[in-house]
Each structure stands twice: as C-alpha cells, then as structure tokens.
Design a protein around this motif. Sequence first.
Motif, PDB file in Angstrom:
ATOM      1  N   ILE A 158     -17.406  18.912 -17.944  1.00 34.44           N
ATOM      2  CA  ILE A 158     -18.169  20.020 -18.522  1.00 34.44           C
ATOM      3  C   ILE A 158     -19.182  20.470 -17.480  1.00 34.44           C
ATOM      4  N   TYR A 159     -19.193  21.765 -17.168  1.00 31.95           N
ATOM      5  CA  TYR A 159     -20.056  22.240 -16.086  1.00 31.95           C
ATOM      6  C   TYR A 159     -20.506  23.681 -16.348  1.00 31.95           C
ATOM      7  N   PRO A 160     -21.591  24.127 -15.683  1.00 28.55           N
ATOM      8  CA  PRO A 160     -22.051  25.510 -15.848  1.00 28.55           C
ATOM      9  C   PRO A 160     -21.070  26.476 -15.197  1.00 28.55           C
ATOM     10  N   GLY A 161     -20.432  27.291 -16.025  1.00 27.57           N
ATOM     11  CA  GLY A 161     -19.328  28.122 -15.554  1.00 27.57           C
ATOM     12  C   GLY A 161     -19.713  29.228 -14.602  1.00 27.57           C
ATOM     13  N   GLU A 162     -21.005  29.572 -14.553  1.00 27.75           N
ATOM     14  CA  GLU A 162     -21.430  30.654 -13.655  1.00 27.75           C
ATOM     15  C   GLU A 162     -21.853  30.143 -12.279  1.00 27.75           C
ATOM     16  N   GLU A 163     -21.756  28.846 -12.053  1.00 24.50           N
ATOM     17  CA  GLU A 163     -22.127  28.291 -10.759  1.00 24.50           C
ATOM     18  C   GLU A 163     -20.936  28.386  -9.802  1.00 24.50           C
ATOM     19  N   ILE A 164     -21.039  29.308  -8.849  1.00 26.87           N
ATOM     20  CA  ILE A 164     -19.931  29.575  -7.930  1.00 26.87           C
ATOM     21  C   ILE A 164     -19.552  28.322  -7.145  1.00 26.87           C
ATOM     22  N   LEU A 165     -20.544  27.536  -6.741  1.00 27.28           N
ATOM     23  CA  LEU A 165     -20.257  26.345  -5.952  1.00 27.28           C
ATOM     24  C   LEU A 165     -19.376  25.360  -6.711  1.00 27.28           C
ATOM     25  N   LEU A 166     -19.504  25.322  -8.030  1.00 25.26           N
ATOM     26  CA  LEU A 166     -18.641  24.456  -8.828  1.00 25.26           C
ATOM     27  C   LEU A 166     -17.299  25.116  -9.107  1.00 25.26           C
ATOM     28  N   GLN A 167     -17.297  26.408  -9.291  1.00 25.65           N
ATOM     29  CA  GLN A 167     -16.035  27.128  -9.459  1.00 25.65           C
ATOM     30  C   GLN A 167     -15.105  26.867  -8.278  1.00 25.65           C
ATOM     31  N   GLU A 168     -15.697  26.790  -7.085  1.00 34.34           N
ATOM     32  CA  GLU A 168     -14.906  26.587  -5.871  1.00 34.34           C
ATOM     33  C   GLU A 168     -14.360  25.171  -5.757  1.00 34.34           C
ATOM     34  N   ARG A 169     -14.905  24.238  -6.518  1.00 38.49           N
ATOM     35  CA  ARG A 169     -14.557  22.835  -6.356  1.00 38.49           C
ATOM     36  C   ARG A 169     -13.732  22.239  -7.491  1.00 38.49           C
ATOM     37  N   VAL A 170     -13.732  22.870  -8.643  1.00 37.62           N
ATOM     38  CA  VAL A 170     -13.020  22.272  -9.783  1.00 37.62           C
ATOM     39  C   VAL A 170     -11.513  22.479  -9.710  1.00 37.62           C
ATOM     40  N   GLY A 171     -11.066  23.329  -8.804  1.00 40.75           N
ATOM     41  CA  GLY A 171      -9.632  23.592  -8.690  1.00 40.75           C
ATOM     42  C   GLY A 171      -8.823  22.372  -8.303  1.00 40.75           C
ATOM     43  N   ASN A 172      -9.480  21.373  -7.743  1.00 42.54           N
ATOM     44  CA  ASN A 172      -8.776  20.159  -7.327  1.00 42.54           C
ATOM     45  C   ASN A 172      -8.571  19.167  -8.467  1.00 42.54           C
ATOM     46  N   LEU A 173      -9.045  19.513  -9.659  1.00 43.29           N
ATOM     47  CA  LEU A 173      -8.975  18.582 -10.790  1.00 43.29           C
ATOM     48  C   LEU A 173      -7.842  18.968 -11.737  1.00 43.29           C
ATOM     49  N   ALA A 174      -6.655  19.036 -11.209  1.00 40.04           N
ATOM     50  CA  ALA A 174      -5.517  19.505 -12.001  1.00 40.04           C
ATOM     51  C   ALA A 174      -5.206  18.603 -13.180  1.00 40.04           C
ATOM     52  N   ASP A 175      -5.522  17.299 -13.056  1.00 39.45           N
ATOM     53  CA  ASP A 175      -5.188  16.359 -14.126  1.00 39.45           C
ATOM     54  C   ASP A 175      -6.331  16.163 -15.108  1.00 39.45           C
ATOM     55  N   LYS A 176      -7.381  16.987 -14.995  1.00 40.56           N
ATOM     56  CA  LYS A 176      -8.538  16.863 -15.873  1.00 40.56           C
ATOM     57  C   LYS A 176      -8.719  18.139 -16.695  1.00 40.56           C
ATOM     58  N   GLN A 177      -9.362  17.983 -17.858  1.00 39.39           N
ATOM     59  CA  GLN A 177      -9.689  19.159 -18.663  1.00 39.39           C
ATOM     60  C   GLN A 177     -11.042  19.708 -18.205  1.00 39.39           C
ATOM     61  N   LEU A 178     -11.169  21.014 -18.222  1.00 43.35           N
ATOM     62  CA  LEU A 178     -12.402  21.669 -17.794  1.00 43.35           C
ATOM     63  C   LEU A 178     -12.976  22.485 -18.947  1.00 43.35           C
ATOM     64  N   LYS A 179     -14.286  22.315 -19.195  1.00 42.31           N
ATOM     65  CA  LYS A 179     -14.990  23.095 -20.206  1.00 42.31           C
ATOM     66  C   LYS A 179     -16.264  23.650 -19.572  1.00 42.31           C
ATOM     67  N   THR A 180     -16.581  24.901 -19.865  1.00 42.38           N
ATOM     68  CA  THR A 180     -17.758  25.525 -19.260  1.00 42.38           C
ATOM     69  C   THR A 180     -18.772  25.947 -20.316  1.00 42.38           C
ATOM     70  N   PHE A 181     -20.031  25.989 -19.892  1.00 39.44           N
ATOM     71  CA  PHE A 181     -21.111  26.495 -20.732  1.00 39.44           C
ATOM     72  C   PHE A 181     -21.991  27.383 -19.869  1.00 39.44           C
ATOM     73  N   GLY A 182     -22.760  28.238 -20.521  1.00 33.76           N
ATOM     74  CA  GLY A 182     -23.660  29.119 -19.784  1.00 33.76           C
ATOM     75  C   GLY A 182     -23.985  30.368 -20.575  1.00 33.76           C
ATOM     76  N   ILE A 183     -24.683  31.271 -19.943  1.00 34.39           N
ATOM     77  CA  ILE A 183     -25.141  32.490 -20.614  1.00 34.39           C
ATOM     78  C   ILE A 183     -24.036  33.532 -20.730  1.00 34.39           C
ATOM     79  N   ALA A 184     -23.149  33.611 -19.749  1.00 37.49           N
ATOM     80  CA  ALA A 184     -22.114  34.659 -19.714  1.00 37.49           C
ATOM     81  C   ALA A 184     -21.030  34.403 -20.751  1.00 37.49           C
ATOM     82  N   GLU A 185     -20.437  35.481 -21.224  1.00 32.63           N
ATOM     83  CA  GLU A 185     -19.394  35.389 -22.234  1.00 32.63           C
ATOM     84  C   GLU A 185     -18.085  34.843 -21.682  1.00 32.63           C
ATOM     85  N   THR A 186     -18.008  34.663 -20.380  1.00 29.00           N
ATOM     86  CA  THR A 186     -16.810  34.081 -19.778  1.00 29.00           C
ATOM     87  C   THR A 186     -16.733  32.572 -19.981  1.00 29.00           C
TER      88      THR A 186
END
Length: 462
Positions: free
Chosen positions: A225-253
């Motif tokens: 679970i990570y802040p979805g608007e943080e670009i630095l994390l967006q760039e790094r979570v792509g390597n976690l293919a075997d894990k589930q990803l959930k985001t939180f934050g202010i944006a509706e995305t």
Amino acid sequence: MISLTIKEIAVAVGALNDTSKWSDEKITSVEFDTRKLVKGSLFVPLLGNNDGHEFILKAIENGAVVSLWSKSLAKLPIEVEDVFPVIQVKDTLQALQDLAKFYLAKIHPKVVGITGSNGKTTTKDMTDAVLSSQYRVHKTQGNFNNHIGLPITILEMPEDTEVIILEMGMNHAGEIKVLSELAEPDVAVITMIGESHIEFFGSRAGIADAKMEISLGLKENGVLIYPGEEILLQERVGNLADKQLKTFGIAETNDLYPLNINAQMNQTSFVTNDDPDLTIVLPVLGTYNVNNALAALSVGKVLGVPVEQSAPKLAQFQLTKNRTEWLDGVNGSSILNDAYNANPTAMKAVLDNFSTFETNGKRLAVLGEMLELGEQSSELHLSVKDSLNPSQIDKVILYGDQMSVLYEALKEKFDKENLFYFTGGKEPLIQFVKEQLEPGDYILLKSSLGTDLLSVVRALQA
C-alpha cells in the motif's frame, strides 16, 4: 506475555552448547536492558557502547532465568557456572532476531509493516485503531522500530495476537531489508517519501529505493500500500509483479481517496470514495493526517475490516506522545507541540495547517533546525520560506545553526520586530518566547528530535 521453553529457544537460535539440563524451564519475557528485566526473563547481552555480557550478574539479580552468551563459556563468572543456564551463540543480536522470527512463526499472526519518511507512527496508531475493531492487535511501542526494537516488539506479542503492526525505521540503505525479511509482512505500507536522512542517501530517489526495501520480505501474493501520486514509487512498483498493489491519496486515480476534507483545530473529518455517506472523524488536526488515515483504512480493507466498522475506532484513537498535540501554555497561550521529528515536507504541512486556525490572539511559529539533510540542508531549510506568510503567522522564531539561511531569506517578508533567530543555549529562547506570549495566542514548535525543542515545550507549558 509469551511462553517459550529453553529447549525452544536453543533450537531457534542454534545453540552451540548443551542446554538439555534446563530444557523444560520457561521464559515469559525477553530484554536486553537489565533495568527492565522481570522475573522469568531471557537476558540478551548486546555489544554497544557497553558490553552487555558484563552485566549478567545484575541480570540474574533482576530476575533473568536464562541468558544468551556469545563469548567463551570460560568467561562466565564463577557464580554462574553450572547453576544458571546460558545459551551460547555466535552473535547475540542475530540470535535475538532468529528467536523473534521463530516466535512470529509460532504465533502466526497477520503481519503489517509500516515505513515512510514521515507519518509512520501516526499511521501505525491509526492502523491499530482500524484493525482492533475486529482483531486482537499488537503494535510497536515508542520508537522500537530498528534491528533491535523490532524483534523485541515481536517477542512482547501476546500468544493470542491475531495481527501485529510493526513500524520499520531506517537511516541507511539495507536496514529496512533486514526488518522486512525478518517480519515477512502480509501487508506493507509506505506512508510517504520525504527528505528525512537524505544526508545518507543523496536524493529523494535514494530514499525511495530504501523505503521500497519493505517489499523484499513481503509474503507471496502480499499487498503493498503506497501513496499513488508519488512518482518515485510509481517508477519502482513495476518490479512487483507477484504482489498486489493498493494506492491511497488525494487524487481520484487512487484506490482510496477523500471526496472532501474539513480541517479544524482539534479534529479533521472527511468522506471517502469507498463510502460517500460515511463521515470519518479524526481527533487530530492536519489535512496531512487524512493520508495517514487512508493508509490505515486501506490496510483494514485488505484484512476485511469495512470502513463503517473501523470509523468509530478512528474517532477515538490516541496519537503517540509529542506528535501534533495541543498543550496549555504559559500566560493563557496554547501550544501545538510537534517537536518530535521534522523534515521539510512535514514542517511545511503543519505550518500550512497551523496558519489557518482561527485565534483571538497571535500565531507564533518556533522552528528548530532539521537534521541529517546533508549537502542539501541549506536548500531544504530555505524551502520552508513559502509556508511562512506574515499575514497568517505573526511572529517567526528560528533556532539552530542550520536555520540561518531561512532567517536571512525571511527578512524580505517579515518586519524585524516579528522575526527572531537564536542559537546556542535554549534559556534565552525560552525567556524570550515567554515574554511574547499572551492570552489567546497559539504557538507551534516544530523541529528534529535532536534539536531538542521538547525542552522548550516543557518550559512553556502552564
């Protein structure tokens, strides 16, 4: 209270000596500080500023019933030989961690790991509130979030624990990896990427790499679970293919986000896209705490706790001491104490909120220097300038050598009778602030812990 036999401990830590004579004896707690030992404790002598092995007689006196030992058995005090059980290991710290891993597997709770540059402790406390509406929860106490504190936290876990929440701190690369691989989280949370400890990483990108180490121990099909608007994390979570990803934050995305936020002096309320008809109330100030609550609610959703069930618990949760707490100040003032920790992102966030509170008196900001910012220290201290507006903050009082650059920059914005700078001993600062405070005034104190504005807070309390 835990319960482990000496036989279990010996197996878990790979004992180098024969302890079968005491196999069935049990311990009920684990401690490395002899002052905290109680009857029934396992003593773990660590090597630090002092050698813990030198205190084994004091440990026995204070209630220890067994001790780890990484030296030659010939170095045991003669009073101990053959009458007190010691478990010989290669490294007592490694043995402590191995024992924690063994006990975690034995109790087998769900594990939630939380890290981030800011908000770890608040998010931990909020996650505890959310999950305790359905589970028996154990969590990190105080700042026990490093390679020693985390295994101690695990070994303090009651046997009926269903979920354990582990805060994971670091100031160097590789430290979160050790903690994550020890704990093997089912759910891992990154609260934010800020500038804390940037001195050791060189950039926020380096900090993001270090925080992403929490994913290295995630169980198969675990959730990050990570802040979805943080670009630095967006760039790094792509390597976690075997894990589930959930985001939180202010944006509706994001998977979970607020539809509106209402921030007040003593509480913050909001509604989420998950349940637009439910208002969630936090008993703390700051729109930035909404993000912490969203992270906690996201953990709840992953572990099957609906928002409507956890919201009443969130409304009553207790912040760990010294984090954005209101206190009664001298001369009828009110103190907003946030002097436990600071980085530029956090300092600007609390200033932005503090600037909006309605008051019949003045708003004063006492800001101490932020530590471990390395070569970027001047630039990062200077970045706070935009969050200090003379139409909202009546007086700015800066403390510490690193605040000199901000002081010089603020001379362009603030009249000299409203801008002040102190270094050295704190008594002149304390006396000056006391003279400034009047009934109805609000005063914010924010700094790194090492700057010790907490002593100023204590001196200013009514």
